[in-house]
Design a protein around this motif. Structure first.
Motif, short mmCIF file in Angstrom:
data_model
loop_
_atom_site.label_atom_id
_atom_site.label_comp_id
_atom_site.label_asym_id
_atom_site.label_seq_id
_atom_site.Cartn_x
_atom_site.Cartn_y
_atom_site.Cartn_z
N TYR A 192 -16.23 37.56 -79.88
CA TYR A 192 -15.82 36.98 -78.69
C TYR A 192 -14.28 36.11 -78.63
CZ TYR A 192 -20.54 37.98 -77.08
OH TYR A 192 -21.69 38.76 -76.85
N PRO A 193 -13.66 35.88 -77.54
CA PRO A 193 -12.45 35.34 -77.73
C PRO A 193 -12.76 33.89 -77.71
CG PRO A 193 -12.83 36.11 -75.34
CD PRO A 193 -13.96 36.74 -76.31
N LEU A 235 -16.10 35.37 -69.45
CA LEU A 235 -15.71 36.69 -69.86
C LEU A 235 -16.21 37.56 -68.93
CD1 LEU A 235 -14.48 38.43 -72.46
CD2 LEU A 235 -17.05 38.38 -73.24
N THR A 239 -13.92 44.00 -66.80
CA THR A 239 -12.54 44.49 -67.20
C THR A 239 -12.23 44.15 -68.68
OG1 THR A 239 -11.61 43.96 -64.91
CG2 THR A 239 -9.86 44.00 -66.79
N PRO A 240 -12.15 44.98 -69.67
CA PRO A 240 -11.98 44.52 -71.10
C PRO A 240 -10.95 43.45 -71.32
CG PRO A 240 -12.13 46.79 -70.66
CD PRO A 240 -11.81 46.35 -69.33
N ASP A 241 -11.54 42.38 -72.20
CA ASP A 241 -10.49 41.42 -72.62
C ASP A 241 -9.83 40.71 -71.67
OD1 ASP A 241 -10.58 42.64 -75.16
OD2 ASP A 241 -8.70 44.09 -74.82
N THR A 243 -10.47 37.27 -69.54
CA THR A 243 -11.27 35.94 -69.59
C THR A 243 -10.67 35.02 -68.36
OG1 THR A 243 -9.42 34.96 -71.14
CG2 THR A 243 -11.30 36.06 -71.99
#
Length: 275
Positions: A192-193, A235, A239-241, A243
């Motif tokens: 996770y970011p 998150l 949509t990927p990535d 945040t």
């Protein structure tokens, strides 16, 4: 029986990355319920096998998605339950993926603890309590041969205060007001970011005869929920990535339950979310 050694529990939403559950489960399938329970006293119980998941392990709404009661497979592992006049607790391990030597996939399990302690519990119907909640998921394995997965450990924790008043009336049953402080921690891994996040969730719940109305306001920053609805998090599940730096939303949920007997009941539930 090695729970999780054959198939991994299927989830209805994004959030468990790097696991392709559709490879293991398709269409309709039937699972047995097997449980061994040892009741030490009327208040203290230890069980193995299929876990009890009534009241969503006492977890607050952002930490547990109600839809998992219908769309996820049964939880299996070990559970310890305790309940008396002032305190109730639920300690469990849900073993989701069991590995043998030279397996290609990771082991995975969820460890959880949830309790509610009444600091005020009067005969007039007033209760004020302190919830304490913790949920962690570990993905690892030292005897598998896959080199594409790293060890990962994530957790959610929550505490706060809840006040509830029960009415001795025909239609109005009770009113509950509470506020939770919730956290997210990525202690091992980099999936996770965010490494740490927080959220605040005040809520109001009213039970009127066969209806339950719940309203809550969620504010979070760098927060990810492990078992909750993806609406509660920074998150994107679409949509990927993608945040969100900081988000807030309002949720209203209404439920109707037609209770005929202990053998039959019918319920319908709907919710509205506004960002």
């Amino acid at each position: 029986r090695y729970w999780g050694s054959e198939i991994y529990p299927c989830y209805s939403y994004l959030g468990i990355a790097e696991w392709e559950s559709e490879r293991y489960q398709k269409g309709v399938h039937i699972l047995p319920i097997m449980r061994a329970q040892f009741s030490i006293t009327d208040s203290f119980h230890i069980l193995f096998g299929t876990l009890y998941n009534r009241n969503n392990h006492l977890l607050c709404t952002p930490l547990y998605n109600n839809e998992l009661n219908y769309s996820s497979d049964l939880e299996s592992g070990v559970q310890i339950l305790y309940e008396n006049y002032f305190h109730s607790s639920d300690l469990w391990v849900n073993w989701q993926s069991f590995i043998f030597e030279n397996d290609m996939h990771q082991e995975m399990f969820v460890f959880g603890y949830s309790s509610h302690t009444n600091i005020i519990n009067t005969d007039s119907g007033l209760k004020i309590g302190i919830p304490l909640q913790f949920v962690a998921q570990h993905r690892g394995g030292e005897i598998n041969i896959s080199e594409t997965h790293s060890i990962q450990t994530y957790s959610n924790h929550a505490t706060g205060v809840i006040g509830k008043y029960s009415f001795n009336r025909k239609y109005l049953k009770d009113i509950s007001i509470g506020c939770y402080y919730i956290g997210f921690l990525q202690s091992v891994g980099s999936l996770y970011p965010f490494d740490y996040g927080w959220a605040v969730y005040p809520e109001l719940s009213i039970n009127i005869q066969d209806f339950r109305l719940e309203m809550g306001y969620f504010v979070g920053k760098d927060f990810i929920t492990l078992l909750g609805s993806p609406h509660f998090g920074n998150l994107s599940a679409k949509t990927p990535d993608m945040t969100f730096d900081k988000m807030d939303m309002f949720m209203a949920e209404i439920e109707y339950c037609y209770y005929r007997s202990k053998y039959f009941s019918f319920g319908i539930e709907g919710s509205v979310i506004h960002y």
